[in-house]
Design an enzyme around this catalytic site. Structure first.
Site, PDB file in Angstrom:
ATOM      1  N   ASP A 212     -78.934 -11.861   2.913  1.00 30.38           N
ATOM      2  CA  ASP A 212     -77.558 -11.656   3.357  1.00 30.38           C
ATOM      3  C   ASP A 212     -76.855 -12.990   3.617  1.00 30.38           C
ATOM      4  OD1 ASP A 212     -75.363 -10.074   4.059  1.00 30.38           O
ATOM      5  OD2 ASP A 212     -76.570  -8.714   5.277  1.00 30.38           O
TER       6      ASP A 212
ATOM      7  N   ASP B 258     -69.014  -4.428   1.421  1.00 32.32           N
ATOM      8  CA  ASP B 258     -69.841  -3.243   1.622  1.00 32.32           C
ATOM      9  C   ASP B 258     -69.190  -1.975   1.101  1.00 32.32           C
ATOM     10  OD1 ASP B 258     -71.553  -3.760   4.802  1.00 32.32           O
ATOM     11  OD2 ASP B 258     -71.870  -4.562   2.808  1.00 32.32           O
TER      12      ASP B 258
END
Length: 684
Positions: A183, A242
């Site tokens: 991430d 996302d």
């Protein structure tokens, strides 16, 4: 990447990063005077210059827990083992799924005295290696998560890998990890290529000591255009922010990923984020579109729903081997857009066997005819073609036209080839229905159905039937059958449809079905599911659109809100609408990309509003507002930023059956794009 459930927390994280979108929203680590030091790398001879390692030659398939569990206590060792068992028992392993991946929250918040990561002893009492061993015993592989920063993206702040790349990579390899999702939170401003390349080198070094190859997923959110530089760094890279479990989010991400086809191929894939199929925020029709479009884009297929509670319909979608074969085709081509006019998309993908997979995708809220040809899809000229419907699991012949009336938010996915045995299949037949499916209770509506032979051969003994809910009157007012339907000809049938008086305003299912025989006597049928909306005529005078019923909505994050701003999560979590310090009591709060449709029944005159970006997002956000009437854009605001006062917008909608309020991204990404239709009014 994941969003917190408060906007203030998200803004704190944005401030902690150098720029751009977030893959996971959480509070920032304390500011550092300088980036954390990177642990010294092994000698250069131990590090390969590229990732030409034979991994991920087709897009990775598997599971990730985040979309369904987030950081809740149910994410634990038992769940992970249970998912592995379900992969085997439900046939998902046989269908190609192999990675069972852990997301954030698997570790304790502090490293041990030696700087090592420590699995949470409550969630994983036997450690990660024991979980990996179990997953491997089921013939599957284990994935894990960390971040290219000092902390991961969860608000609790678990240890990230910045400055610990080689130590962490060695731990992962020692545990038997097969896949790393890396991430992008709390990265302390370290250059993206450096952050991700360092972990690549660390993984390669760990592979050299353990023999454990690890697929490397860059969750960089597309912030630094990784498709342009990451093919020798990782095996896949996120191209977007996302995904959320709603139609607007899925559609926005799809549109961002589609133009990147040239960058995908064996060992290096565009990743538009995980699947939401089965999480409950979309219909099965929308989930089939989601799965179809991810497959034709050669996207990684990572299940994001809790399979322990999944429905049969969810397993049917996720387990469709014919669709999966499109995603996993060894040629490794991502589908390209042939057309997209009016929300009617045609996307074609070249397959290794020379065939083409074609998606006819309808992003709009009503049924639409979507069409192309075999030649346009890239096939050579031929007398006829075989068309395989990958959701119906049936084959037909066509003279070259590839066409269907596609339900709202639906996708018809076909595989087209120059199969010499095309004549053994019945002709492809297209169904259509002209006329409005907006019905006022007690008032008859006239519709016209069409049955068109697209095949090289004629259709015989053709009959068509339109059926509706129990109690509805559905009557053919012209012939509903014909003895022969030659190539290219249509059977047109008129119908009268009446919903009983008192039928509540809602959506109702209609079905149009054609039955016929091929010249060789093979019986075939085609079914078109449709949705009729029972509507109520708008009241006379001036009404607030925040108080009127709508036909449909799509929204980028959370639901459209009535008379408050958009809260991004559950209905009713917004604030008073405020644009540049001015508070408005009435209107609609949305998040780009958004669409809200109303029935106006040809009885209204104008739509007016004060439009702007809500103040709740601080200095973030830019959007554009549009008013549409019966598919025609009647007014547009242009791009508005948070710094601007509300702007007046109005449109003449006389004669329109429906009106649609649209908000689009202002061109800088849709994060924080909270739009207010303040004082939105309809005059009838």
């Amino acid at each position: 990447m994941r969003r917190l459930h408060t906007r203030t927390a998200r803004r704190r994280v944005v401030g902690a990063l150098t720029a751009g979108l977030l893959c996971t929203f959480g509070p920032a680590a304390p500011a550092l005077a300088a980036p954390a030091p990177t642990v010294a790398a092994p000698a250069a001879a131990d590090v390969a210059p590229t990732v030409d390692d034979g991994l991920a030659l087709t897009p990775p398939m598997g599971f990730n827990n985040w979309n369904s569990t987030h950081c809740r206590a149910e994410f634990n060792e038992d769940m992970v083992k249970g998912i592995a068992d379900i992969f085997v028992e439900k046939g998902l392993k046989d269908a190609g799924y192999q990675y069972v991946n852990l997301d954030d929250c698997w570790a304790l918040q502090s490293r041990d005295a030696n700087g090592k990561l420590v699995p949470d002893p409550v969630r994983f009492p036997n450690g990660i290696k024991a979980v990996a061993d179990y997953v491997h015993s089921r013939g599957l592989k284990l994935g894990i998560y960390t971040s290219a920063g000092t902390k991961t993206c969860n608000e609790a702040g678990f240890p990230g890998a910045l400055g610990h790349e080689y130590s962490d990579a060695q731990q992962f390899a020692d545990w038997g990890v097969d896949y790393l999702k890396y991430d992008n939170c709390n990265n302390q401003g370290v250059d993206a290529r450096l952050r991700y390349t360092t972990m690549r080198d660390a993984l390669l070094a760990a592979t050299g000591t353990t023999g454990r190859p690890i697929v490397y997923s860059l969750c960089e959110w597309g912030q630094n255009k990784p498709w342009e530089w990451a093919s020798d760094v990782g095996h896949l890279w996120r191209t977007t922010g996302d995904i959320s479990d709603n139609w607007g989010s899925m559609l926005s991400i799809l549109k961002q990923n589609l133009p990147l086809a040239q960058y995908a191929g064996p060992g290096h894939w565009n990743d538009p984020d995980m699947l939401e199929v089965g999480n409950g925020g979309m219909t099965d029709t929308e989930y089939r579109s989601h799965f179809s479009m991810w497959s034709i884009m050669a996207a990684p297929l990572l299940i994001g729903s809790d399979l322990r509670d999944a429905s049969d319909a969810t397993f049917d979608i996720l387990g469709n081997k014919e669709v999966i074969a499109v995603d996993q085709d060894p040629l490794g081509k991502q589908g390209t857009v042939l057309s997209s006019e009016g929300g009617r998309w045609v996307v074609a993908k070249e397959m290794k066997d020379g065939s083409r997979t074609v998606a006819l995708f309808n992003e709009t809220g009503s049924a639409q005819r979507v069409a192309t040809t075999a030649r346009a899809a890239g096939l050579p000229a031929a007398g006829a073609y075989t068309v395989r419907d990958l959701w119906q699991h049936k084959s037909y012949n066509t003279a070259g036209t590839i066409s269907a009336t596609v339900p709202a938010h639906g996708t018809v996915l076909v595989r087209v080839s120059t199969d010499a045995k095309w004549a053994k299949n019945p002709p492809a037949v297209e169904l259509g229905l002209d006329g409005g499916l907006l019905v006022e209770a007690g008032k008859p509506v006239k519709l016209t159905s069409t049955v068109t032979d697209l095949g090289r051969t004629a259709a015989a003994q053709v009959s068509v039937k339109l059926s509706g809910p129990a109690g509805w009157a559905v009557k053919a007012t012209s012939p509903a059958g014909t003895h022969t339907l030659p190539t290219g000809r249509s059977l047109r049938t008129t119908w009268q449809v009446t919903a009983p008086k008192g039928t509540p305003a809602d959506s109702y299912d209609l079905t149009l079905k054609a039955s016929y025989r091929s010249p060789t006597g093979v019986r075939a049928e085609n079914v078109l599911p449709l949705t009729a909306s029972v509507v109520v005529a708008p009241p006379a005078g001036v009404s607030s659109l925040g108080d009127l019923p709508w036909l449909s909505t799509t929204n980028g994050w959370g639901p459209v809100e009535r008379n408050t701003s958009n809260g991004e999560n559950e209905a009713g979590d917004g604030n008073p609408m405020t644009v540049n310090g001015v508070v408005y009591a009435k209107g609609l709060g949305v998040h780009a990309d958004s669409s809200v449709e109303y029935y106006t029944g040809k009885a209204c005159e104008t739509v007016t509003a004060q439009v702007g970006v809500d103040d709740e997002e601080g200095d973030d956000g830019s959007v554009a507002f549009e008013i549409w009437a019966d598919g025609t854009k009647m007014a547009a605001s242009g791009v508005l930023s948070n710094a601007q006062a509300a702007q007046a917008i109005s449109a003449d909608v006389r004669g329109a059956q429906t009106v649609r309020l649209v908000v689009t991204d202002g061109g800088d990404g849709s994060t924080s794009d909270h739009g207010d239709w303040a004082d939105a009014q309809l005059t009838c």
